[in-house]
Design a protein around this motif. Structure first.
Motif, PDB file in Angstrom:
ATOM      1  N   ASP A   1       0.883  -1.166   0.000  1.00  0.00           N
ATOM      2  CA  ASP A   1       0.000   0.000   0.000  1.00  0.00           C
ATOM      3  C   ASP A   1       0.916   1.210   0.000  1.00  0.00           C
ATOM      4  OD1 ASP A   1      -2.659  -1.136   0.001  1.00  0.00           O
ATOM      5  OD2 ASP A   1      -2.085  -1.993   1.928  1.00  0.00           O
ATOM      6  N   GLU A   2       1.047   1.807  -1.179  1.00  0.00           N
ATOM      7  CA  GLU A   2       2.008   2.888  -1.402  1.00  0.00           C
ATOM      8  C   GLU A   2       1.255   4.207  -1.495  1.00  0.00           C
ATOM      9  OE1 GLU A   2       5.145   5.316  -2.448  1.00  0.00           O
ATOM     10  OE2 GLU A   2       3.329   5.178  -3.660  1.00  0.00           O
ATOM     11  N   GLN A   3       1.701   5.183  -0.735  1.00  0.00           N
ATOM     12  CA  GLN A   3       0.993   6.452  -0.601  1.00  0.00           C
ATOM     13  C   GLN A   3       0.695   7.124  -1.941  1.00  0.00           C
ATOM     14  OE1 GLN A   3       0.358   7.516   2.680  1.00  0.00           O
ATOM     15  NE2 GLN A   3      -0.901   9.174   1.933  1.00  0.00           N
TER      16      GLN A   3
ATOM     17  N   ASN B   1       3.539   2.551   3.195  1.00  0.00           N
ATOM     18  CA  ASN B   1       4.230   3.777   3.600  1.00  0.00           C
ATOM     19  C   ASN B   1       3.217   4.878   3.821  1.00  0.00           C
ATOM     20  OD1 ASN B   1       3.708   4.851   1.034  1.00  0.00           O
ATOM     21  ND2 ASN B   1       5.780   4.555   0.319  1.00  0.00           N
ATOM     22  N   PHE B   2       3.600   5.805   4.677  1.00  0.00           N
ATOM     23  CA  PHE B   2       2.717   6.876   5.113  1.00  0.00           C
ATOM     24  C   PHE B   2       3.498   8.181   5.132  1.00  0.00           C
ATOM     25  CE2 PHE B   2       1.745   2.858   7.102  1.00  0.00           C
ATOM     26  CZ  PHE B   2       0.407   2.680   6.796  1.00  0.00           C
ATOM     27  N   HIS B   3       2.968   9.178   4.422  1.00  0.00           N
ATOM     28  CA  HIS B   3       3.607  10.492   4.397  1.00  0.00           C
ATOM     29  C   HIS B   3       2.646  11.511   3.809  1.00  0.00           C
ATOM     30  CE1 HIS B   3       4.209  10.052   0.046  1.00  0.00           C
ATOM     31  NE2 HIS B   3       4.691   8.856   0.301  1.00  0.00           N
ATOM     32  N   ASP B   4       2.959  12.764   4.000  1.00  0.00           N
ATOM     33  CA  ASP B   4       2.222  13.837   3.356  1.00  0.00           C
ATOM     34  C   ASP B   4       2.538  13.763   1.873  1.00  0.00           C
ATOM     35  OD1 ASP B   4       1.028  16.186   2.534  1.00  0.00           O
ATOM     36  OD2 ASP B   4       2.253  17.494   3.791  1.00  0.00           O
ATOM     37  N   THR B   5       1.524  13.770   1.024  1.00  0.00           N
ATOM     38  CA  THR B   5       1.766  13.655  -0.414  1.00  0.00           C
ATOM     39  C   THR B   5       2.179  14.982  -1.052  1.00  0.00           C
ATOM     40  OG1 THR B   5      -0.574  14.012  -0.903  1.00  0.00           O
ATOM     41  CG2 THR B   5       0.171  11.727  -0.670  1.00  0.00           C
TER      42      THR B   5
END
Length: 126
Positions: free
Chosen positions: A33-35, A110-114
């Motif tokens: 599951d890729e941001q 991964n988890f981050h602000d896009t």
């Protein structure tokens, strides 16, 4: 390889642009599951993405800041310093979750602000 070895090799190979080694760390049935890319299943999707990564980034460094490994799971908090193909900088904090099976990455998220990745996502590589 144990989880620690896989994690170290994952970041080392990505930062070196050694995508063949990076790909070898994943199970052939990887689920990710890729941001930015969404839900991905199977190594062939990752193999196909390498060209876009190579063309889309003029610089890519993903530097771990904190690593937690517990059995067949790991979480890595890292900082990406990158630039798109024309050199527009990208700076982002990221968290990656990994699950391992038989010494390979079987699941990753991964988890981050896009928003920091807009220079990568919105560029024209025509």
């Amino acid at each position: 390889m144990n989880a620690k070895d896989v994690i170290e090799k994952y970041y080392e190979s990505a930062n070196a642009g050694d995508w063949n080694t990076w790909l070898s760390l994943f199970d052939k049935n990887i689920v990710m599951d890729e941001q930015l890319a969404g839900h991905v299943e199977g190594i062939s999707i990752l193999e196909g993405a390498i060209g876009g990564i190579e063309r889309g980034y003029s610089k890519f460094q993903n530097n771990p800041q904190h690593i937690v490994i517990n059995g067949d799971e790991a979480c890595v908090v890292s900082h990406i310093s990158a630039a798109n193909a024309s050199g527009v900088p990208i700076e982002a904090n990221v968290a990656n979750y990994f699950r391992f099976k038989d010494g390979k990455i079987a699941y990753m998220a991964n988890f981050h602000d896009t928003r920091p990745f807009d220079p990568f996502v919105n560029q024209s590589l025509g």
